[in-house]
Write a protein that holds these residues in place. Structure first.
Motif, PDB file in Angstrom:
ATOM      1  N   UNK A 182       0.799  -1.330   0.010  1.00  0.00           N
ATOM      2  CA  UNK A 182      -0.208   0.270   0.022  1.00  0.00           C
ATOM      3  C   UNK A 182       0.586   1.182   0.208  1.00  0.00           C
ATOM      4  N   UNK A 183       0.378   2.416  -0.954  1.00  0.00           N
ATOM      5  CA  UNK A 183       1.426   3.302  -1.039  1.00  0.00           C
ATOM      6  C   UNK A 183       0.794   3.724   1.017  1.00  0.00           C
ATOM      7  N   UNK A 184       1.756   4.626   1.504  1.00  0.00           N
ATOM      8  CA  UNK A 184       1.384   6.201   2.367  1.00  0.00           C
ATOM      9  C   UNK A 184       0.179   7.399   2.312  1.00  0.00           C
ATOM     10  N   UNK A 185      -0.575   7.018   2.695  1.00  0.00           N
ATOM     11  CA  UNK A 185      -1.028   8.555   2.150  1.00  0.00           C
ATOM     12  C   UNK A 185      -1.381   8.724   3.707  1.00  0.00           C
ATOM     13  N   UNK A 186      -0.719   9.244   4.319  1.00  0.00           N
ATOM     14  CA  UNK A 186      -0.194   9.531   5.378  1.00  0.00           C
ATOM     15  C   UNK A 186       0.466  11.456   5.649  1.00  0.00           C
ATOM     16  N   UNK A 187       1.477  10.616   5.248  1.00  0.00           N
ATOM     17  CA  UNK A 187       2.592  12.152   4.383  1.00  0.00           C
ATOM     18  C   UNK A 187       2.488  12.620   3.085  1.00  0.00           C
ATOM     19  N   UNK A 188       2.102  11.553   1.698  1.00  0.00           N
ATOM     20  CA  UNK A 188       1.844  12.088   1.097  1.00  0.00           C
ATOM     21  C   UNK A 188       2.123  11.025  -0.061  1.00  0.00           C
ATOM     22  N   UNK A 189       2.989  10.169   0.651  1.00  0.00           N
ATOM     23  CA  UNK A 189       4.537   9.744  -0.008  1.00  0.00           C
ATOM     24  C   UNK A 189       4.096   8.128  -1.031  1.00  0.00           C
ATOM     25  N   UNK A 190       4.075   8.835  -2.714  1.00  0.00           N
ATOM     26  CA  UNK A 190       3.613   7.474  -3.383  1.00  0.00           C
ATOM     27  C   UNK A 190       4.847   6.701  -3.889  1.00  0.00           C
ATOM     28  N   UNK A 191       4.266   5.530  -4.718  1.00  0.00           N
ATOM     29  CA  UNK A 191       5.087   5.245  -5.505  1.00  0.00           C
ATOM     30  C   UNK A 191       4.365   5.031  -6.805  1.00  0.00           C
ATOM     31  N   UNK A 192       3.192   5.515  -6.363  1.00  0.00           N
ATOM     32  CA  UNK A 192       2.374   4.619  -7.515  1.00  0.00           C
ATOM     33  C   UNK A 192       0.856   6.415  -7.728  1.00  0.00           C
ATOM     34  N   UNK A 193      -0.228   6.259  -8.348  1.00  0.00           N
ATOM     35  CA  UNK A 193      -1.045   6.884  -8.703  1.00  0.00           C
ATOM     36  C   UNK A 193      -2.063   6.492  -7.798  1.00  0.00           C
ATOM     37  N   UNK A 194      -2.027   4.821  -7.905  1.00  0.00           N
ATOM     38  CA  UNK A 194      -2.889   3.921  -7.438  1.00  0.00           C
ATOM     39  C   UNK A 194      -2.886   3.666  -5.440  1.00  0.00           C
ATOM     40  N   UNK A 195      -3.863   3.161  -5.074  1.00  0.00           N
ATOM     41  CA  UNK A 195      -3.995   2.301  -3.925  1.00  0.00           C
ATOM     42  C   UNK A 195      -2.587   1.597  -3.470  1.00  0.00           C
ATOM     43  N   UNK A 196      -2.221   1.300  -4.613  1.00  0.00           N
ATOM     44  CA  UNK A 196      -1.236  -0.184  -3.882  1.00  0.00           C
ATOM     45  C   UNK A 196       0.322   0.362  -4.761  1.00  0.00           C
ATOM     46  N   UNK A 197       1.373  -0.344  -5.062  1.00  0.00           N
ATOM     47  CA  UNK A 197       3.034  -0.239  -5.893  1.00  0.00           C
ATOM     48  C   UNK A 197       2.641  -1.458  -5.336  1.00  0.00           C
ATOM     49  N   UNK A 198       3.580  -2.031  -6.598  1.00  0.00           N
ATOM     50  CA  UNK A 198       4.419  -3.094  -6.684  1.00  0.00           C
ATOM     51  C   UNK A 198       5.983  -2.660  -5.775  1.00  0.00           C
ATOM     52  N   UNK A 199       6.183  -3.298  -4.900  1.00  0.00           N
ATOM     53  CA  UNK A 199       6.976  -3.626  -3.602  1.00  0.00           C
ATOM     54  C   UNK A 199       7.836  -4.011  -4.327  1.00  0.00           C
ATOM     55  N   UNK A 200       7.896  -5.218  -4.310  1.00  0.00           N
ATOM     56  CA  UNK A 200       8.834  -5.938  -4.506  1.00  0.00           C
ATOM     57  C   UNK A 200       8.305  -6.482  -7.174  1.00  0.00           C
ATOM     58  N   UNK A 201       9.597  -6.657  -7.719  1.00  0.00           N
ATOM     59  CA  UNK A 201       9.210  -6.784  -8.918  1.00  0.00           C
ATOM     60  C   UNK A 201      10.141  -7.755  -9.695  1.00  0.00           C
ATOM     61  N   UNK A 202      10.896  -9.209 -10.199  1.00  0.00           N
ATOM     62  CA  UNK A 202      11.395  -9.578 -10.299  1.00  0.00           C
ATOM     63  C   UNK A 202      11.050 -10.609 -11.469  1.00  0.00           C
ATOM     64  N   UNK A 203      12.101 -10.822 -12.932  1.00  0.00           N
ATOM     65  CA  UNK A 203      11.724 -11.666 -13.748  1.00  0.00           C
ATOM     66  C   UNK A 203      12.917 -12.452 -13.784  1.00  0.00           C
ATOM     67  N   UNK A 204      12.923 -13.687 -13.578  1.00  0.00           N
ATOM     68  CA  UNK A 204      13.889 -14.761 -14.058  1.00  0.00           C
ATOM     69  C   UNK A 204      14.144 -14.970 -15.748  1.00  0.00           C
TER      70      UNK A 204
END
Length: 208
Positions: free
Chosen positions: A85-107
């Motif tokens: 989840x994005x941190x809405x408390x202080x406006x710190x966002x990684x994406x415009x949505x409610x969630x973002x990809x914290x971990x992303x891996x391609x093997x």
């Protein structure tokens, strides 16, 4: 004796043998079509399936919302996604949505470059580049992480996390209403960097 004569009669004559060598000699003088790779690299087609890339919005926020649909669509089970989840408390966002990809891996030891993950992505966050030089002598280095897959920050962008453009909603981003980072976002990022630098200096002083 009769079998020996029969075999000898079936053997090709001198003319046939010379004709066979004629093909060989004619080929010897043809221009050899050798690609001087890697010195000379041929351009790939526009729709070539190469290394993946995680894209950004014009202000620098990530398009990936951590939905994991790409991982579900992958027939080779080569993609690992963990959303947060994005941190809405202080406006710190990684994406415009409610969630973002914290971990992303391609093997890339498993990936078959079929492109099904691209079709499954609802936000066009994942695309495929024309980069095809992925060989390595270490298996661990062929598991690409989010830092390696994320598109670089270009002019007009700010590295995430930071707030959304003021007055904009998530749908505004996907409708193309955001053209770049705003002065408010720049001030927010600068203030955060100064705060982190002050905290680091304080911790360093306490350690001494």
């Amino acid at each position: 004796m009769a079998d020996h004569k029969a075999k000898k009669a079936k053997e090709p004559g001198l003319g046939a043998k010379v004709a066979g060598f004629g093909v060989t000699f004619a080929t010897m003088f043809r221009k050899i079509e050798t690609e001087q790779y890697p010195e000379d690299k041929r351009p790939t087609q526009l729709r070539f399936h190469g290394r993946h890339q995680l894209n950004r919005h014009p202000d620098g926020l990530e398009k990936c919302v951590g939905c994991e649909l790409c991982a579900w669509a992958c027939p080779a089970d080569a993609i690992l996604v963990e959303g947060a989840d994005n941190n809405d408390a202080d406006g710190e966002r990684f994406s415009p949505g409610e969630r973002y990809g914290r971990v992303y891996q391609i093997n890339y030891l498993r990936c078959i470059f079929c492109g099904l993950c691209i079709e499954a992505c609802p936000t066009r966050a994942l695309t495929m580049t024309n980069e095809y030089e992925l060989a390595d002598d270490n298996r661990a280095d062929l598991i690409f992480t989010k830092d390696q897959l994320l598109a670089p920050v270009q002019s007009g962008m700010l590295p995430a996390p930071h707030p959304m453009v003021e007055g904009m909603e998530e749908r505004d981003y996907y409708q193309g209403k955001v053209s770049g980072a705003t002065p408010e976002q720049e001030r927010w990022v600068q203030a955060k960097e100064q705060s982190e630098a002050a905290m680091a200096a304080a911790e360093k002083g306490e350690g001494v």
